[in-house]
Structures are given as structure tokens and as C-alpha cells.
Write a protein that holds these residues in place. Structure first.
Motif, PDB file in Angstrom:
ATOM      1  N   ARG A  27     -19.204   6.742  -9.167  1.00 21.05           N
ATOM      2  CA  ARG A  27     -17.818   6.263  -9.227  1.00 21.05           C
ATOM      3  C   ARG A  27     -17.550   5.513 -10.528  1.00 21.05           C
ATOM      4  NH1 ARG A  27     -18.355   4.683  -3.705  1.00 21.05           N
ATOM      5  NH2 ARG A  27     -17.995   2.476  -4.151  1.00 21.05           N
ATOM      6  N   PHE A  28     -18.551   4.753 -10.996  1.00 23.68           N
ATOM      7  CA  PHE A  28     -18.357   4.039 -12.259  1.00 23.68           C
ATOM      8  C   PHE A  28     -18.194   5.005 -13.425  1.00 23.68           C
ATOM      9  CE2 PHE A  28     -20.898   0.564 -10.058  1.00 23.68           C
ATOM     10  CZ  PHE A  28     -19.779  -0.183  -9.775  1.00 23.68           C
ATOM     11  N   LEU A  29     -18.802   6.182 -13.300  1.00 21.36           N
ATOM     12  CA  LEU A  29     -18.687   7.199 -14.348  1.00 21.36           C
ATOM     13  C   LEU A  29     -17.472   8.100 -14.130  1.00 21.36           C
ATOM     14  CD1 LEU A  29     -22.452   8.225 -14.476  1.00 21.36           C
ATOM     15  CD2 LEU A  29     -21.213   7.069 -16.311  1.00 21.36           C
ATOM     16  N   GLY A  30     -16.740   7.869 -13.039  1.00 21.42           N
ATOM     17  CA  GLY A  30     -15.688   8.785 -12.618  1.00 21.42           C
ATOM     18  C   GLY A  30     -14.442   8.794 -13.469  1.00 21.42           C
ATOM     19  N   ASN A  31     -14.288   7.828 -14.373  1.00 18.74           N
ATOM     20  CA  ASN A  31     -13.105   7.805 -15.234  1.00 18.74           C
ATOM     21  C   ASN A  31     -13.336   8.532 -16.552  1.00 18.74           C
ATOM     22  OD1 ASN A  31     -11.466   6.285 -13.475  1.00 18.74           O
ATOM     23  ND2 ASN A  31     -12.422   4.391 -14.152  1.00 18.74           N
ATOM     24  N   GLY A  32     -14.421   9.314 -16.605  1.00 20.53           N
ATOM     25  CA  GLY A  32     -14.714  10.046 -17.826  1.00 20.53           C
ATOM     26  C   GLY A  32     -15.451   9.221 -18.857  1.00 20.53           C
ATOM     27  N   GLU A  33     -15.900   8.031 -18.458  1.00 16.53           N
ATOM     28  CA  GLU A  33     -16.602   7.167 -19.397  1.00 16.53           C
ATOM     29  C   GLU A  33     -18.047   7.620 -19.578  1.00 16.53           C
ATOM     30  OE1 GLU A  33     -15.544   2.807 -19.330  1.00 16.53           O
ATOM     31  OE2 GLU A  33     -15.075   3.350 -17.270  1.00 16.53           O
ATOM     32  N   VAL A  34     -18.614   7.239 -20.702  1.00 13.36           N
ATOM     33  CA  VAL A  34     -20.029   7.435 -20.990  1.00 13.36           C
ATOM     34  C   VAL A  34     -20.672   6.052 -20.977  1.00 13.36           C
ATOM     35  CG1 VAL A  34     -21.709   8.246 -22.697  1.00 13.36           C
ATOM     36  CG2 VAL A  34     -19.555   9.495 -22.380  1.00 13.36           C
ATOM     37  N   VAL A  64     -25.643  13.602 -12.915  1.00 16.88           N
ATOM     38  CA  VAL A  64     -25.338  12.942 -14.179  1.00 16.88           C
ATOM     39  C   VAL A  64     -26.074  13.685 -15.286  1.00 16.88           C
ATOM     40  CG1 VAL A  64     -24.992  10.673 -13.124  1.00 16.88           C
ATOM     41  CG2 VAL A  64     -27.236  11.264 -14.070  1.00 16.88           C
ATOM     42  N   GLU A  65     -25.552  13.550 -16.482  1.00 15.36           N
ATOM     43  CA  GLU A  65     -26.139  14.198 -17.656  1.00 15.36           C
ATOM     44  C   GLU A  65     -26.467  13.119 -18.688  1.00 15.36           C
ATOM     45  OE1 GLU A  65     -24.985  17.611 -21.001  1.00 15.36           O
ATOM     46  OE2 GLU A  65     -23.489  16.869 -19.564  1.00 15.36           O
ATOM     47  N   TYR A  66     -27.690  13.128 -19.181  1.00 11.55           N
ATOM     48  CA  TYR A  66     -28.112  12.140 -20.178  1.00 11.55           C
ATOM     49  C   TYR A  66     -27.799  12.649 -21.576  1.00 11.55           C
ATOM     50  CZ  TYR A  66     -31.050   8.879 -22.764  1.00 11.55           C
ATOM     51  OH  TYR A  66     -31.507   7.923 -23.633  1.00 11.55           O
ATOM     52  N   LEU A  67     -27.218  11.778 -22.400  1.00 10.67           N
ATOM     53  CA  LEU A  67     -26.873  12.107 -23.780  1.00 10.67           C
ATOM     54  C   LEU A  67     -27.829  11.369 -24.700  1.00 10.67           C
ATOM     55  CD1 LEU A  67     -22.999  11.720 -23.465  1.00 10.67           C
ATOM     56  CD2 LEU A  67     -24.363  13.802 -23.176  1.00 10.67           C
ATOM     57  N   GLU A  69     -28.403  11.357 -27.827  1.00 13.12           N
ATOM     58  CA  GLU A  69     -27.932  10.858 -29.130  1.00 13.12           C
ATOM     59  C   GLU A  69     -27.297   9.476 -29.017  1.00 13.12           C
ATOM     60  OE1 GLU A  69     -24.671  13.576 -27.474  1.00 13.12           O
ATOM     61  OE2 GLU A  69     -26.867  13.507 -27.583  1.00 13.12           O
ATOM     62  N   VAL A  70     -26.799   9.116 -27.840  1.00 15.41           N
ATOM     63  CA  VAL A  70     -26.214   7.783 -27.657  1.00 15.41           C
ATOM     64  C   VAL A  70     -26.941   6.973 -26.593  1.00 15.41           C
ATOM     65  CG1 VAL A  70     -23.911   8.427 -28.446  1.00 15.41           C
ATOM     66  CG2 VAL A  70     -24.503   8.709 -26.033  1.00 15.41           C
ATOM     67  N   GLY A  71     -27.896   7.613 -25.897  1.00 18.76           N
ATOM     68  CA  GLY A  71     -28.661   6.908 -24.883  1.00 18.76           C
ATOM     69  C   GLY A  71     -27.840   6.508 -23.670  1.00 18.76           C
ATOM     70  N   LYS A  72     -26.850   7.353 -23.307  1.00 17.15           N
ATOM     71  CA  LYS A  72     -25.979   7.023 -22.185  1.00 17.15           C
ATOM     72  C   LYS A  72     -25.789   8.235 -21.282  1.00 17.15           C
ATOM     73  CE  LYS A  72     -23.513   3.281 -24.521  1.00 17.15           C
ATOM     74  NZ  LYS A  72     -22.191   2.662 -24.804  1.00 17.15           N
ATOM     75  N   TYR A  73     -25.094   7.988 -20.151  1.00 17.94           N
ATOM     76  CA  TYR A  73     -24.893   9.032 -19.143  1.00 17.94           C
ATOM     77  C   TYR A  73     -23.420   9.358 -18.976  1.00 17.94           C
ATOM     78  CZ  TYR A  73     -29.710   8.167 -17.617  1.00 17.94           C
ATOM     79  OH  TYR A  73     -31.072   8.032 -17.567  1.00 17.94           O
ATOM     80  N   ARG A  74     -23.158  10.582 -18.526  1.00 23.23           N
ATOM     81  CA  ARG A  74     -21.840  10.996 -18.070  1.00 23.23           C
ATOM     82  C   ARG A  74     -22.025  11.860 -16.830  1.00 23.23           C
ATOM     83  NH1 ARG A  74     -20.297  15.210 -22.967  1.00 23.23           N
ATOM     84  NH2 ARG A  74     -21.814  16.852 -22.427  1.00 23.23           N
ATOM     85  N   LEU A  75     -20.930  12.160 -16.140  1.00 19.75           N
ATOM     86  CA  LEU A  75     -21.021  12.993 -14.949  1.00 19.75           C
ATOM     87  C   LEU A  75     -21.555  14.375 -15.285  1.00 19.75           C
ATOM     88  CD1 LEU A  75     -17.724  12.194 -12.999  1.00 19.75           C
ATOM     89  CD2 LEU A  75     -20.012  11.295 -12.561  1.00 19.75           C
ATOM     90  N   GLY A  76     -22.367  14.922 -14.365  1.00 17.74           N
ATOM     91  CA  GLY A  76     -22.950  16.228 -14.573  1.00 17.74           C
ATOM     92  C   GLY A  76     -22.209  17.341 -13.857  1.00 17.74           C
ATOM     93  N   ASP A  77     -22.701  18.562 -14.041  1.00 17.39           N
ATOM     94  CA  ASP A  77     -22.015  19.729 -13.505  1.00 17.39           C
ATOM     95  C   ASP A  77     -21.992  19.759 -11.981  1.00 17.39           C
ATOM     96  OD1 ASP A  77     -21.545  20.583 -16.048  1.00 17.39           O
ATOM     97  OD2 ASP A  77     -23.184  22.044 -16.103  1.00 17.39           O
ATOM     98  N   ALA A  78     -22.969  19.130 -11.330  1.00 16.75           N
ATOM     99  CA  ALA A  78     -22.985  19.146  -9.862  1.00 16.75           C
ATOM    100  C   ALA A  78     -21.759  18.424  -9.298  1.00 16.75           C
ATOM    101  CB  ALA A  78     -24.264  18.502  -9.336  1.00 16.75           C
ATOM    102  N   CYS A  79     -21.275  17.402  -9.988  1.00 22.61           N
ATOM    103  CA  CYS A  79     -20.053  16.717  -9.549  1.00 22.61           C
ATOM    104  C   CYS A  79     -18.854  17.648  -9.666  1.00 22.61           C
ATOM    105  CB  CYS A  79     -19.827  15.456 -10.379  1.00 22.61           C
ATOM    106  SG  CYS A  79     -21.005  14.133 -10.047  1.00 22.61           S
ATOM    107  N   LEU A  80     -18.822  18.419 -10.741  1.00 23.16           N
ATOM    108  CA  LEU A  80     -17.738  19.383 -10.918  1.00 23.16           C
ATOM    109  C   LEU A  80     -17.750  20.412  -9.796  1.00 23.16           C
ATOM    110  CD1 LEU A  80     -15.457  20.501 -12.748  1.00 23.16           C
ATOM    111  CD2 LEU A  80     -17.209  21.853 -13.910  1.00 23.16           C
ATOM    112  N   ALA A  81     -18.932  20.873  -9.437  1.00 23.32           N
ATOM    113  CA  ALA A  81     -19.047  21.854  -8.361  1.00 23.32           C
ATOM    114  C   ALA A  81     -18.542  21.275  -7.038  1.00 23.32           C
ATOM    115  CB  ALA A  81     -20.497  22.316  -8.226  1.00 23.32           C
ATOM    116  N   LEU A  82     -18.870  20.007  -6.764  1.00 24.47           N
ATOM    117  CA  LEU A  82     -18.389  19.362  -5.545  1.00 24.47           C
ATOM    118  C   LEU A  82     -16.867  19.293  -5.536  1.00 24.47           C
ATOM    119  CD1 LEU A  82     -20.805  16.362  -4.869  1.00 24.47           C
ATOM    120  CD2 LEU A  82     -20.521  18.420  -3.504  1.00 24.47           C
TER     121      LEU A  82
END
Length: 269
Positions: A27-34, A64-67, A69-82
Motif C-alpha cells: 500500500r505504501f508503494l501504491g501511489n507509484g512511488e519508488v 515488488v521489483e528492486y531497482l 541503480e537507485v537501491g529502491k523498490y516499486r510495485l511488481g507485475d504480480a500486483c498488476l495481474a491482481l
């Protein structure tokens, strides 16, 4: 989210705290934040070590997907599928869309559906005509409960005890909620009299809208339909006398179709 939501000793043996914590991070990542583990630990009140383990697990499941290059996370494809699975199984939207499109063509402003998400209304469907007067709220947009026609319609669709429970929740998060109570009460009364709620420049000074709740008979959940647009181009009389009754009729038709499609209750032999 308060830290108390993550307490192990909640007294509920059926409640899985670890799952609750993982979903909270989503939910914390749900606003498109990284966000990094430090950000997530600060937001959740959990330790960095706990957040790291949760993110590792969610990452392995592709939620979640780990990035790197910035050492942070964003929502992953499994959330999109849900999300797509939910939309594909949203029977209310499937039934309502042709009727919504017809009303949007008549009113020349969008017709939308929203469900409550915590202290906001979350748009889940939208039908509109293409013109310069349409509001640009798309599926996924969130609007306040306490100061919109959509939110007031949701409250009007609840029974008195349920409504008070939601108002108590809002009060804990919105210090000036009392300043909207008269408008909320007036709209609940208007819904009982006319079948719809109305907001005239209530939330934003350029928006005017009507809304109607639909209470699902199988679950008791309430969804809200609204129709609104730029106030300068949407006559209040037209909204009250034409659009509001038509939206209420639309919801009654959707309710009737859903009831006809629902399985008959089993009778004991």
C-alpha cells in the motif's frame, strides 16, 4: 498507518501479522512511488531488518521489483495481474457500462463508479464523451469521502451504525470533519427524498456533481456512481432535475440486473 496495526499480540488468533505487514508495504508503494527499505521502515514503524525480509519475499513473488541503480523498490507485475483480475471480475462495471455510456452521452460529462479505499473513494470505472468540459479523473483516482458527492453517496448507502463507524474513522484522520457534517447529513436526507446526493463546488470550486449509492445484496458492500463536471458549464437545475434522477434510475436498473443474475438461495429439502 499506525504502528499498532502490526502488533503481534492483537488477540485475534486468525490474524496473520506477517501477511498484514507485507500487504501494508504494498500500500505504501501504491501511489507509484519508488521507496527504499529505510523509507518503508519509517512509514510502517517496522525495523529495517523486518522490512528487508518482507521486501525480499515480495520480490521473489514478483509483487515488488528492486531497482538496483537507485537501491529502491516499486510495485511488481504480480500486483498488476491482481488488478486486472479484479477488473475482469467486477460484475457491477460490466453490467453498468452500457448504461453509463448512455448517460454520459446525454449529460456530456463523465459517469464513474468508485469504491471506498481506507479514507478515500477509489475510481474503478469511467465512461465519458470526449469534450473539453469533462473532468480528468481516471480509474485509480482517489477523492475524499467527506467533501464529494461520491463520498456522501457512499455514506448514504450505509446503515446508521456503519455510517457512524466510517465517520469515526474519518474523524481520527481529518481534524476539520465537523465542518462537513451538515453537508453530509443534508445529502443523506436528500438521498432518502430524491434518490441521489449532490455536491456544488464542495471539494473543488470548479466541480459540480451528483452521486448515487448501490448496496450489493450478496455482500452488503456499497459502491457509488457519480456524474459531474466543470461547474461553469453544468447548470445546477439540469443536474438536479435531469441528471440526478437519470443516475438514480441507472443504479436501480443495475441493481435489478444484478439481482436477476445472482443465484437463487438454496432451500433445505
Amino acid at each position: 498507518m499506525p504502528i499498532a496495526d502490526f502488533e503481534e499480540d492483537s488477540g485475534d488468533r486468525q490474524f496473520v501479522t506477517a501477511l498484514s505487514r507485507g500487504l501494508a508495504l504494498l500500500r505504501f508503494l501504491g501511489n507509484g512511488e519508488v521507496l527504499g527499505t529505510t523509507d518503508l521502515a519509517r512509514l510502517s514503524g517496522l525495523s529495517n531488518a523486518t522490512v528487508s525480509r518482507l521486501c525480499y519475499t515480495l520480490g521473489n513473488l514478483n509483487y515488488v521489483e528492486y531497482l538496483p541503480e537507485v537501491g529502491k523498490y516499486r510495485l511488481g507485475d504480480a500486483c498488476l495481474a491482481l488488478g486486472y483480475l479484479y477488473m475482469a471480475n467486477d460484475l457491477v462495471s460490466h453490467v453498468a457500462r452500457p448504461l453509463m455510456k448512455e448517460l454520459a452521452g446525454f449529460s456530456h460529462v463523465p459517469v464513474c463508479i468508485a469504491r471506498r479505499y481506507e479514507d478515500k473513494m477509489l475510481y474503478t470505472a469511467r465512461e465519458s464523451v470526449e469534450d473539453q468540459f469533462s473532468l480528468k479523473f481516471e480509474v485509480g483516482s482517489r477523492v475524499p469521502i467527506e467533501r464529494t458527492a461520491m463520498g456522501h453517496a457512499y455514506l448514504a448507502g450505509l446503515d446508521d451504525a456503519e455510517r457512524q463507524e466510517v465517520l469515526d474513522l474519518l474523524k481520527s484522520k481529518i481534524p476539520d470533519l465537523d465542518s462537513f457534517r451538515r453537508q453530509i447529513d443534508d445529502n443523506v436526507a436528500l438521498f432518502r427524498e430524491k434518490g441521489f446526493c449532490i455536491a456544488d463546488r464542495m471539494w473543488l470550486s470548479h466541480i459540480r456533481a451528483v452521486a448515487v449509492p448501490l448496496r450489493m445484496r450478496d455482500t452488503g458492500n456499497v459502491v457509488a456512481f457519480n456524474c459531474g463536471g466543470i461547474a461553469d458549464y453544468l447548470d445546477p437545475g439540469f443536474l438536479m432535475n435531469e441528471v440526478g434522477p437519470r443516475l438514480a434510475d441507472l443504479v436501480r436498473k443495475v441493481e435489478s440486473i444484478l439481482e436477476a443474475q445472482s443465484p437463487s438461495p438454496k432451500t433445505e429439502e
